[in-house]
Scaffold this motif. Structure first.
Motif, PDB file in Angstrom:
ATOM      1  N   ALA A 114      -9.248  -2.794  10.275  1.00  0.00           N
ATOM      2  CA  ALA A 114      -8.020  -2.018  10.127  1.00  0.00           C
ATOM      3  C   ALA A 114      -7.779  -1.501   8.715  1.00  0.00           C
ATOM      4  N   ASP A 115      -8.361  -2.132   7.712  1.00  0.00           N
ATOM      5  CA  ASP A 115      -8.053  -1.773   6.324  1.00  0.00           C
ATOM      6  C   ASP A 115      -8.293  -0.297   5.989  1.00  0.00           C
ATOM      7  N   PRO A 116      -9.440   0.314   6.355  1.00  0.00           N
ATOM      8  CA  PRO A 116      -9.635   1.721   5.992  1.00  0.00           C
ATOM      9  C   PRO A 116      -8.550   2.651   6.555  1.00  0.00           C
ATOM     10  N   ALA A 117      -8.045   2.361   7.743  1.00  0.00           N
ATOM     11  CA  ALA A 117      -7.027   3.219   8.363  1.00  0.00           C
ATOM     12  C   ALA A 117      -5.678   3.100   7.669  1.00  0.00           C
ATOM     13  N   GLU A 118      -5.452   1.995   6.972  1.00  0.00           N
ATOM     14  CA  GLU A 118      -4.180   1.817   6.263  1.00  0.00           C
ATOM     15  C   GLU A 118      -3.988   2.875   5.188  1.00  0.00           C
ATOM     16  N   ARG A 119      -5.085   3.381   4.627  1.00  0.00           N
ATOM     17  CA  ARG A 119      -4.999   4.446   3.615  1.00  0.00           C
ATOM     18  C   ARG A 119      -4.302   5.688   4.187  1.00  0.00           C
ATOM     19  N   TYR A 120      -4.366   5.831   5.484  1.00  0.00           N
ATOM     20  CA  TYR A 120      -3.792   6.995   6.162  1.00  0.00           C
ATOM     21  C   TYR A 120      -2.489   6.649   6.881  1.00  0.00           C
ATOM     22  N   GLY A 121      -1.880   5.551   6.483  1.00  0.00           N
ATOM     23  CA  GLY A 121      -0.576   5.174   7.024  1.00  0.00           C
ATOM     24  C   GLY A 121      -0.613   4.571   8.416  1.00  0.00           C
ATOM     25  N   LEU A 122      -1.772   4.095   8.861  1.00  0.00           N
ATOM     26  CA  LEU A 122      -1.894   3.552  10.208  1.00  0.00           C
ATOM     27  C   LEU A 122      -1.981   2.029  10.167  1.00  0.00           C
ATOM     28  N   ALA A 123      -1.169   1.375  10.980  1.00  0.00           N
ATOM     29  CA  ALA A 123      -1.187  -0.079  11.105  1.00  0.00           C
ATOM     30  C   ALA A 123      -1.864  -0.427  12.421  1.00  0.00           C
TER      31      ALA A 123
END
Length: 186
Positions: A114-123
């Motif tokens: 999940a960490d890479p998607a957090e850069r794009y505001g996704l949880a």
């Protein structure tokens, strides 16, 4: 110097042609009967999402294979792959970076990272996915049904959480960054 420049250009052109052939082969192998549609999206990808057709094909093949391994049928995997690549372009236009990086972050989320998607505001972490599956009543499924439910939950959560970015790549088509990305992809 001129000869070296011509030779370097020739090497680059051969590499690009090789990438395009590999991409087309991967699309055919991954998407089967739906490969013509995916090739059509790849042909328009420079304008649609800022990717060369070869780059689109490489990303589509990877994401499509991931989706199919999670239980999504081949035809649905083709359309969902295009949606994820479009989402990646919109997220990159909103939060910065490239379409390829954003699509790779979405692919990582499909793998449980999940960490890479957090850069794009996704949880899209495991806790959030499990909570949503419990709310949907799919948390008790097992085997391939659980895998498919997890994929659908992740996709639904990504669509919901990225709704504010939807269409951002197209809205930025006349900006310097949007023009540059499309020109580079072409």
């Amino acid at each position: 110097a001129a000869g070296a420049a011509v030779a370097a250009f020739g090497v680059k052109a051969i590499g690009a042609a090789s990438d395009a052939q590999q991409s087309a082969g991967a699309i055919s192998a991954v998407f089967g009967d739906s490969s013509a549609q995916v090739q059509s999206w790849a042909a328009d990808s420079a304008n649609a999402v800022g990717l060369s057709s070869a780059a689109y094909g490489q990303l589509a093949s990877t994401v499509g294979a991931q989706l199919q391994n999670m239980g999504v049928d081949q035809a649905a995997a083709a359309s969902q792959t295009n949606e994820l690549i479009t989402m990646g372009a919109d997220l990159a236009a909103t939060f910065g970076g490239t379409t390829a990086d954003a699509v790779s972050a979405l692919g990582a989320a499909l793998r449980g990272e999940a960490d890479p998607a957090e850069r794009y505001g996704l949880a899209l972490n495991q806790t959030a996915v499990k909570a949503q599956m419990a709310a949907d009543g799919t948390d008790e499924l097992t085997g391939s049904a659980a895998t498919a439910a997890r994929a659908q939950t992740l996709l639904a959560m990504a669509h919901e959480q990225s709704a504010g970015a939807a269409g951002q790549f197209a809205r930025e088509s006349d900006t310097a960054e949007g023009s540059a990305q499309r020109a580079a992809a072409s």
